[in-house]
Scaffold this motif. Structure first.
Motif: not given
Length: 519
Positions: A313-317, A323-330, A505-509
């Motif tokens: 899980i990548r929490v990113l601004c 560029e590879g951001f995946n809302p299913l896990k990020d 957000s992390v909890w949901l992932r």
């Protein structure tokens, strides 16, 4: 004489009785069975895992072809979702395939109950991982039930629902009931383990002021956290790696260098250390671990550890799907420019009728979107006031507060601190970006409190904004005031503020993730 043809009984060859022999033969097998039962599947080399959107709060699912939907600000009805199975396998769920039904969730829950996970009468020794997954299965079912409740929570019954506490309601939420239930489940169950490896300032530390403040504030807040943080990694749902890319850049990057190998290699070494010292990274291949970065280089830096990039899980601004951001896990992280480290004086503004400027922006030529914006509007209109450099006699904060709409174009990267600046000033944000996932999109319906303008429609900004009726603008502005609480940085975190929204957000992932122990 030939030996007698009478057959001898097999026991005559041994000097012990058959019962003793049976005991000797069966004892090792019994011991092996007992050892295997006690060790359980948690001692396996690796657990299989899958990412799958459960659709608690919206029908949003990520696909590699979703950038057009993101550009238009519509996070619903995306056709494909990616399900990872192990480190190298991916399976696409095609459009038209039904989402998991309530009956399936009930089956999963009842299966967990019959195996003794979620009731008080546990009949067998199960691994701690299995128990954690059973608790998450129960939470999923509870949230699904709330999502199916068609009656929305209104402001009139807030006190009845949760006395003295905020209860989500209204159109700013995709599904207010589901969000509220999910948040309460998080408060009840969620546990985070923070790795102790690493020395300050690069680890366990970060900037609490400047444009990267959300990175440092979260790291410092989680270090002080007592409610969600656990010192027992065996009971943790997720594992946080407390490194700061901002500080790495400050200490490890040589200005003018053509690469960031020093930063990336440091991160890769850190992941290797975590994997060597603890069993949890290898157990899930990093899927239940998370990092957080507000620096533009955060996404690329994570690519130096491929499992971190692909699984964690990548929490990113810099939440850029191209560029590879995946809302299913990020998860998308708000970018907030706290110049002094405080939000004192940043919140609030005059009522709508006292805002004389239609739209406002001031900022440098960072990226092609701003170039287009300045080319079309700088110094050309009194309604749409755009500046590359704000004149000395004008105050940036005052201009925000006197504007009905605040333009938020992407710079070199997709995120912009102007989004939160607008929300703080109670100015309706106008998002102008490509492939950007706005923060907390699982929960918040950005179409209800912001305006999205496509890059190709920059010349039509005035026409688009003038076309918004006064009644609609008043609704947008009132909703901006309501959503503001979710972006506020508090010295001591409060319910539903920025810190807790990041945790949610992390909890949901983690709810989107299912770990299965492999024998």
């Amino acid at each position: 004489m030939w030996p007698s043809s009478r057959k001898l009984h097999w026991s005559s060859y041994f000097s012990i009785s058959p019962s003793k022999l049976a005991f000797i033969l069966l004892t090792p097998l019994l011991l092996i069975s007992l050892i295997a039962c006690n060790l359980g599947p948690q001692k396996s080399i690796v657990s299989s895992f899958s990412w799958k959107s459960l659709g608690f709060l919206s029908s949003f699912e990520f696909s590699s072809s979703a950038s057009k939907e993101h550009n238009n600000g519509h996070l619903n009805n995306i056709s494909d979702s990616i399900v990872l199975r192990g480190p190298t396998h991916a399976k696409l769920l095609r459009k038209g395939q039904p989402p998991p039904s309530s009956s399936l969730l009930k089956h999963d829950l009842s299966n967990a109950e019959t195996r003794g996970f979620v009731n008080s009468g546990i009949h067998k020794r199960y691994s701690k991982l299995e128990k954690i997954e059973a608790v998450l299965a129960k939470a999923r079912f509870s949230i699904r039930e709330a999502a199916q409740n068609s009656s929305s929570i209104s402001s009139s019954n807030i006190n009845e629902q949760d006395p003295d506490h905020y209860v989500p309601y209204g159109p700013i939420y995709r599904k207010a009931n589901a969000f509220y239930r999910s948040y309460r489940e998080m408060e009840k169950e969620f546990k985070i383990y923070v790795y102790e490896e690493g020395e300050a300032p690069i680890f366990h530390n970060g900037p609490c002021r400047s444009i990267y403040s959300t990175e440092g504030r979260f790291i410092n807040d989680i270090e002080r956290e007592t409610r969600f943080r656990t010192n027992d990694p065996e009971e943790a749902h997720v594992f946080f790696m407390p490194f700061s890319v901002v500080v790495m850049v400050q200490y490890l990057y040589e200005p003018g260098a053509l690469d960031m190998d020093a930063i990336g290699n440091t991160l890769a070494d850190y992941v290797h250390t975590i994997a060597h010292n603890h069993p949890f990274w290898n157990r899930s291949l990093g899927a239940d671990h998370f990092m957080l970065s507000c620096h533009d280089w955060g996404p690329h830096t994570s690519s130096y550890a491929p499992l971190l990039f692909n699984n964690s899980i990548r929490v990113l601004c810099n939440a850029n799907t191209s560029e590879g951001f995946n809302p299913l896990k990020d998860a998308s992280l708000p970018e907030i420019n706290l110049k002094t480290g405080e939000i004192t004086g940043l919140l609030g503004g005059p009522p709508p009728q006292e805002r004389s400027i239609l739209a406002f922006f001031a900022g440098g030529l960072h990226g092609h979107i701003r170039h287009l914006l300045l080319e079309h509007w700088e110094g050309k209109d009194t309604n749409v006031q755009v500046y590359q450099k704000l004149p000395a006699h004008l105050s940036y904060e005052t201009m925000l507060r006197n504007s009905k709409f605040c333009l938020c174009p992407s710079g070199y990267e997709v995120a912009s601190p102007r989004v939160v600046e607008a929300i703080y000033a109670e100015c309706v944000p106008v998002l102008i970006s490509d492939s950007y996932v706005p923060p907390f999109s699982d929960v918040l319906n950005w179409k209800k409190f912001s305006v999205v303008v496509n890059v190709e429609d920059i010349p039509k900004i005035e026409e688009i904004l003038m076309g918004i009726s006064e009644a609609k603008y008043l609704k947008l502005q009132q909703r901006v005031r309501q959503v503001q609480r979710h972006f506020v940085v508090n010295e001591t975190p409060k319910r539903f503020d920025l810190f807790h929204m990041i945790l949610h957000s992390v909890w949901l992932r983690r709810l989107n993730l299912k770990l299965r122990a492999s024998l």
